[in-house]
Design a protein around this motif. Structure first.
Motif, PDB file in Angstrom:
ATOM      1  N   VAL A   1       3.851  20.093   3.271  1.00 54.71           N
ATOM      2  CA  VAL A   1       4.774  18.983   3.247  1.00 54.71           C
ATOM      3  C   VAL A   1       6.149  19.045   2.931  1.00 54.71           C
ATOM      4  O   VAL A   1       7.265  18.912   3.778  1.00 54.71           O
ATOM      5  CB  VAL A   1       4.204  17.873   2.439  1.00 54.71           C
ATOM      6  CG1 VAL A   1       5.315  16.587   2.391  1.00 54.71           C
ATOM      7  CG2 VAL A   1       3.115  17.066   2.981  1.00 54.71           C
ATOM      8  N   THR A   2       6.470  20.027   1.960  1.00 57.32           N
ATOM      9  CA  THR A   2       7.825  20.190   1.702  1.00 57.32           C
ATOM     10  C   THR A   2       8.450  21.228   2.580  1.00 57.32           C
ATOM     11  O   THR A   2       9.526  21.116   3.002  1.00 57.32           O
ATOM     12  CB  THR A   2       7.601  21.202   0.338  1.00 57.32           C
ATOM     13  OG1 THR A   2       6.867  20.608  -0.720  1.00 57.32           O
ATOM     14  CG2 THR A   2       9.046  21.755  -0.174  1.00 57.32           C
ATOM     15  N   TRP A   3       7.613  22.264   3.402  1.00 58.40           N
ATOM     16  CA  TRP A   3       7.985  23.086   4.277  1.00 58.40           C
ATOM     17  C   TRP A   3       8.282  22.189   5.602  1.00 58.40           C
ATOM     18  O   TRP A   3       9.263  22.594   6.166  1.00 58.40           O
ATOM     19  CB  TRP A   3       7.005  24.183   4.788  1.00 58.40           C
ATOM     20  CG  TRP A   3       7.460  25.339   5.680  1.00 58.40           C
ATOM     21  CD1 TRP A   3       8.204  26.039   5.600  1.00 58.40           C
ATOM     22  CD2 TRP A   3       7.061  25.054   7.081  1.00 58.40           C
ATOM     23  NE1 TRP A   3       8.415  26.644   7.007  1.00 58.40           N
ATOM     24  CE2 TRP A   3       7.585  26.190   7.887  1.00 58.40           C
ATOM     25  CE3 TRP A   3       6.513  24.084   8.027  1.00 58.40           C
ATOM     26  CZ2 TRP A   3       7.655  26.252   9.284  1.00 58.40           C
ATOM     27  CZ3 TRP A   3       6.327  24.083   9.292  1.00 58.40           C
ATOM     28  CH2 TRP A   3       7.002  25.169  10.096  1.00 58.40           C
ATOM     29  N   ALA A   4       7.567  21.394   5.888  1.00 56.64           N
ATOM     30  CA  ALA A   4       7.951  20.498   7.300  1.00 56.64           C
ATOM     31  C   ALA A   4       8.885  19.516   6.929  1.00 56.64           C
ATOM     32  O   ALA A   4       9.794  19.673   8.177  1.00 56.64           O
ATOM     33  CB  ALA A   4       6.565  19.600   7.575  1.00 56.64           C
ATOM     34  N   LEU A   5       9.306  19.251   5.913  1.00 53.84           N
ATOM     35  CA  LEU A   5      10.361  18.334   5.687  1.00 53.84           C
ATOM     36  C   LEU A   5      11.708  19.109   5.996  1.00 53.84           C
ATOM     37  O   LEU A   5      12.665  18.879   6.645  1.00 53.84           O
ATOM     38  CB  LEU A   5      10.506  17.562   4.348  1.00 53.84           C
ATOM     39  CG  LEU A   5       9.535  16.526   4.110  1.00 53.84           C
ATOM     40  CD1 LEU A   5       9.194  15.977   2.697  1.00 53.84           C
ATOM     41  CD2 LEU A   5       9.955  15.422   5.285  1.00 53.84           C
TER      42      LEU A   5
ATOM     43  N   CYS B   1       0.614  -1.113   0.104  1.00 47.04           N
ATOM     44  CA  CYS B   1      -0.132  -0.235   0.103  1.00 47.04           C
ATOM     45  C   CYS B   1       0.765   1.236   0.126  1.00 47.04           C
ATOM     46  O   CYS B   1       0.727   2.132  -0.618  1.00 47.04           O
ATOM     47  CB  CYS B   1      -0.892  -0.060   1.088  1.00 47.04           C
ATOM     48  SG  CYS B   1      -1.886   1.673   1.149  1.00 47.04           S
ATOM     49  N   TRP B   2       1.825   1.228   0.862  1.00 45.41           N
ATOM     50  CA  TRP B   2       2.714   2.577   0.970  1.00 45.41           C
ATOM     51  C   TRP B   2       3.390   2.755  -0.287  1.00 45.41           C
ATOM     52  O   TRP B   2       3.988   2.214  -0.595  1.00 45.41           O
ATOM     53  CB  TRP B   2       3.586   2.334   2.199  1.00 45.41           C
ATOM     54  CG  TRP B   2       3.078   2.383   3.433  1.00 45.41           C
ATOM     55  CD1 TRP B   2       2.958   1.353   4.316  1.00 45.41           C
ATOM     56  CD2 TRP B   2       2.524   3.657   4.251  1.00 45.41           C
ATOM     57  NE1 TRP B   2       2.301   1.555   5.630  1.00 45.41           N
ATOM     58  CE2 TRP B   2       1.927   3.001   5.563  1.00 45.41           C
ATOM     59  CE3 TRP B   2       1.975   4.679   3.831  1.00 45.41           C
ATOM     60  CZ2 TRP B   2       1.387   3.531   6.547  1.00 45.41           C
ATOM     61  CZ3 TRP B   2       1.348   5.543   4.926  1.00 45.41           C
ATOM     62  CH2 TRP B   2       1.019   4.884   6.146  1.00 45.41           C
ATOM     63  N   PHE B   3       3.295   4.112  -0.733  1.00 41.33           N
ATOM     64  CA  PHE B   3       4.366   4.744  -1.583  1.00 41.33           C
ATOM     65  C   PHE B   3       5.557   5.035  -0.713  1.00 41.33           C
ATOM     66  O   PHE B   3       5.786   5.571   0.144  1.00 41.33           O
ATOM     67  CB  PHE B   3       3.871   6.180  -2.130  1.00 41.33           C
ATOM     68  CG  PHE B   3       2.754   6.094  -3.045  1.00 41.33           C
ATOM     69  CD1 PHE B   3       2.993   5.794  -4.513  1.00 41.33           C
ATOM     70  CD2 PHE B   3       1.448   6.354  -2.827  1.00 41.33           C
ATOM     71  CE1 PHE B   3       1.998   5.463  -5.217  1.00 41.33           C
ATOM     72  CE2 PHE B   3       0.369   6.238  -3.651  1.00 41.33           C
ATOM     73  CZ  PHE B   3       0.516   5.767  -4.904  1.00 41.33           C
ATOM     74  N   LEU B   4       6.714   4.518  -1.475  1.00 42.08           N
ATOM     75  CA  LEU B   4       8.156   4.446  -0.736  1.00 42.08           C
ATOM     76  C   LEU B   4       8.874   5.598  -1.529  1.00 42.08           C
ATOM     77  O   LEU B   4       8.938   5.545  -3.096  1.00 42.08           O
ATOM     78  CB  LEU B   4       8.964   3.337  -0.827  1.00 42.08           C
ATOM     79  CG  LEU B   4       7.991   2.002  -0.534  1.00 42.08           C
ATOM     80  CD1 LEU B   4       9.109   0.831  -0.562  1.00 42.08           C
ATOM     81  CD2 LEU B   4       7.467   2.242   0.936  1.00 42.08           C
ATOM     82  N   ARG B   5       9.317   6.773  -1.214  1.00 40.32           N
ATOM     83  CA  ARG B   5      10.164   7.581  -1.975  1.00 40.32           C
ATOM     84  C   ARG B   5      11.261   8.330  -1.071  1.00 40.32           C
ATOM     85  O   ARG B   5      11.098   8.508  -0.059  1.00 40.32           O
ATOM     86  CB  ARG B   5       9.018   8.981  -1.913  1.00 40.32           C
ATOM     87  CG  ARG B   5       9.441   9.863  -2.787  1.00 40.32           C
ATOM     88  CD  ARG B   5       8.155  10.720  -3.373  1.00 40.32           C
ATOM     89  NE  ARG B   5       7.645  11.267  -2.468  1.00 40.32           N
ATOM     90  CZ  ARG B   5       7.485  12.825  -2.103  1.00 40.32           C
ATOM     91  NH1 ARG B   5       8.065  13.539  -2.862  1.00 40.32           N
ATOM     92  NH2 ARG B   5       6.494  13.188  -1.126  1.00 40.32           N
ATOM     93  N   ASP B   6      12.362   8.309  -1.870  1.00 37.75           N
ATOM     94  CA  ASP B   6      13.582   8.815  -1.200  1.00 37.75           C
ATOM     95  C   ASP B   6      13.526  10.459  -1.715  1.00 37.75           C
ATOM     96  O   ASP B   6      13.469  10.815  -2.931  1.00 37.75           O
ATOM     97  CB  ASP B   6      14.666   8.282  -2.061  1.00 37.75           C
ATOM     98  CG  ASP B   6      16.056   8.670  -1.612  1.00 37.75           C
ATOM     99  OD1 ASP B   6      16.456   9.913  -1.723  1.00 37.75           O
ATOM    100  OD2 ASP B   6      16.558   7.869  -0.823  1.00 37.75           O
ATOM    101  N   ILE B   7      13.716  11.203  -0.685  1.00 37.69           N
ATOM    102  CA  ILE B   7      13.808  12.592  -0.816  1.00 37.69           C
ATOM    103  C   ILE B   7      14.817  13.185  -0.075  1.00 37.69           C
ATOM    104  O   ILE B   7      15.003  13.183   1.219  1.00 37.69           O
ATOM    105  CB  ILE B   7      12.275  13.134  -0.116  1.00 37.69           C
ATOM    106  CG1 ILE B   7      10.894  12.861  -0.537  1.00 37.69           C
ATOM    107  CG2 ILE B   7      12.376  14.734  -0.226  1.00 37.69           C
ATOM    108  CD1 ILE B   7       9.866  13.380   0.353  1.00 37.69           C
TER     109      ILE B   7
ATOM    110  N   VAL C   1      16.688  10.799   1.969  1.00 37.69           N
ATOM    111  CA  VAL C   1      16.021  10.355   3.161  1.00 37.69           C
ATOM    112  C   VAL C   1      14.737   9.326   2.925  1.00 37.69           C
ATOM    113  O   VAL C   1      14.001   9.662   2.066  1.00 37.69           O
ATOM    114  CB  VAL C   1      15.584  11.387   4.162  1.00 37.69           C
ATOM    115  CG1 VAL C   1      14.697  10.760   5.189  1.00 37.69           C
ATOM    116  CG2 VAL C   1      16.837  12.098   4.614  1.00 37.69           C
ATOM    117  N   ALA C   2      14.689   8.098   3.256  1.00 37.45           N
ATOM    118  CA  ALA C   2      13.668   7.334   2.945  1.00 37.45           C
ATOM    119  C   ALA C   2      12.248   7.747   3.738  1.00 37.45           C
ATOM    120  O   ALA C   2      12.217   7.627   4.622  1.00 37.45           O
ATOM    121  CB  ALA C   2      14.161   5.900   3.099  1.00 37.45           C
ATOM    122  N   THR C   3      11.226   7.795   2.748  1.00 36.64           N
ATOM    123  CA  THR C   3       9.802   8.133   3.295  1.00 36.64           C
ATOM    124  C   THR C   3       8.763   7.058   3.098  1.00 36.64           C
ATOM    125  O   THR C   3       9.164   6.539   1.826  1.00 36.64           O
ATOM    126  CB  THR C   3       9.382   9.603   2.956  1.00 36.64           C
ATOM    127  OG1 THR C   3       9.040   9.550   1.595  1.00 36.64           O
ATOM    128  CG2 THR C   3      10.637  10.428   3.218  1.00 36.64           C
TER     129      THR C   3
END
Length: 455
Positions: free
Chosen positions: A335-339, A281-287, A290-292
């Motif tokens: 989301v961008t600001w919080a990260l 289910c989860w989308f896995l994304r490297d930002i 960092v793994a999210t």
């Protein structure tokens, strides 16, 4: 979270909501073991009440995280096998194709995005949906590729019903809502009406916000998108997924290995803003290295985002009640600001190439799935993409549907893979790619993880 950090969160959220014209928003952040909330605006421009951390919003596809986790509890108890065929648990899904439970949960079943048929609000809604889905042609070979499917998750909800002997809503309440203490989470409109809840808003032809008169989708879409919840509950939900499978009461709901298995890659994704891969289910994304893990959701004039950073024990959740331009832009900005503000993690969009007339000529045209049509066009100097619900589908339903998205600028990205990015409008920042046949002819486009076939 200290007082200064909390005030910065409140100021950013209020400023962004005002700037983008979103009537009501709520944001929750988990950082350094502490929770912080920022709420702004009202539940409705017609009957306004202040939004607070317990105000309930329709969170759309964030609901899939609940459906998948409920199924994982059944897996942990030996009542469901992920590699088993779906028809073992759903006999009414009578199809010759061998589709597994896991393929529903990582969107590789080859099922259409969504069915346009409303099977009603009775307890048989999911059973009727499963039967209808069995008669719907596949868009890809099971296991062959990922294509995001609401219908597939609704079918997963039917597995939960048949295995537990309860309605889907009763089962999720018993398996998750009650033991985790999600007191502001439910599916039924009647359960919501006695509490504070937000309504959606869409812009009319003149750009003026109006209340969306359909509050949520029909019952057969509950597994894929029907949860109404609050940011306070979503942050508690995030804490559960960042933990070891225990509820705050100490009750062990899932072995930690099964819970964390949901974060492990099951299929790689290509060219999408949603993620680099699917787990369960989860989308896995490297930002920014960092793994999210995360999931977003959309309803009729309401949008939600839930993002977790396990290595930092961090989570941010956002809900807003305007769309699509304002709500999507607000959620992405938060989301961008919080990260960046809490973790120093910076998300950067890739730069598109200059306009190429020859490449543009290859891709202009119409692309469709069961309910929606994408139109790619060129004026000789740039490319645009427009997203619309099919006119025939609008004409066939009495239900109020979200507005179409006007043309937005699309730019092609470097490389020969056919990846692209949308650079303005309600879909700004969305990435996707084009599919070609063995002769190199463009046959489809992926947007938001969904396959649209060229017509």
């Amino acid at each position: 979270m200290n007082e200064k950090t909390q005030q910065e969160l409140i100021e950013f959220v209020s400023g962004a909501a005002e700037q983008l014209g979103v009537p009501g928003v709520a944001v929750g952040v988990l950082a350094d073991g502490r929770e912080g909330f920022a709420c702004h605006g009202v539940t409705s421009i017609v009957n306004p009440l202040p939004v607070d951390a317990d105000t309930m919003f329709v969170v759309g596809s964030v609901s899939k995280t609940f459906t998948a986790t409920a199924l994982m509890r059944l897996v942990a108890h030996g009542r469901v096998e992920l590699d088993a065929p779906v028809r073992r648990y759903v006999p009414e899904f009578a199809t010759a194709d061998e589709i597994t439970v896991l393929q529903l949960l990582n969107h590789t079943a080859g099922l259409e995005w969504k069915l346009g048929v409303d099977p009603g609000e009775g307890d048989d809604a999911l059973a009727r949906h499963a039967a209808e889905l069995a008669a719907t042609p596949l868009i890809a070979e099971p296991g062959g590729r990922a294509s995001y499917s609401q219908a597939g998750f609704n079918l997963a909800g039917r597995i939960v019903e048949n295995v537990t002997g309860l309605t889907f809503e009763q089962a999720v309440s018993s398996l998750l809502f009650e033991p985790i203490g999600l007191a502001h989470s439910c599916y039924a409109v009647n359960d919501v009406m006695t509490r504070r809840f937000a309504v959606g808003h869409n812009a009319d032809a003149d750009g003026k916000l109006t209340v969306a008169r359909q509050w949520k989708d029909n019952r057969s879409n509950n597994p894929g998108g029907g949860v109404a919840t609050s940011v306070s509950d979503l942050l508690r939900w995030a804490r559960f997924h960042l933990g070891d499978g225990r509820a705050e009461s100490g009750e062990h709901l899932l072995p930690s290995e099964e819970l964390h298995r949901m974060r492990n890659q099951t299929v790689e994704l290509r060219g999408t803003t949603l993620g680099d891969a699917f787990g369960i289910c989860w989308f896995l994304r490297d930002i920014d290295g960092v793994a999210t893990i995360g999931h977003g959701g959309s309803g009729n004039g309401q949008f939600a985002d839930l993002l977790l950073v396990p290595e930092h024990d961090f989570a941010v959740t956002v809900v807003s009640n305007a769309g699509p331009d304002a709500g999507l832009a607000f959620n992405r900005a938060v989301v961008t600001w919080a990260l960046e503000h809490y973790l120093g993690v910076v998300e950067r969009d890739p730069e598109p190439l200059p306009y190429d007339q020859a490449r543009a000529a290859e891709i202009v045209g119409h692309y469709e799935n069961e309910m929606m049509r994408l139109t790619l066009d060129s004026d000789g100097t740039g490319l645009t993409i427009a997203c619309a619900i099919k006119p025939e589908f609008r004409a066939a339903t009495d239900t109020e549907l979200p507005p179409d998205l006007p043309p937005a600028t699309l730019g092609l990205l470097p490389g020969d893979t056919g990846d692209y990015i949308v650079t303005d409008g309600g879909l700004v920042g969305q990435r996707g790619f084009f599919t070609r046949d063995q002769d190199g002819v463009v046959t489809g486009i992926d947007l938001a993880g969904r396959l649209f076939a060229r017509t």
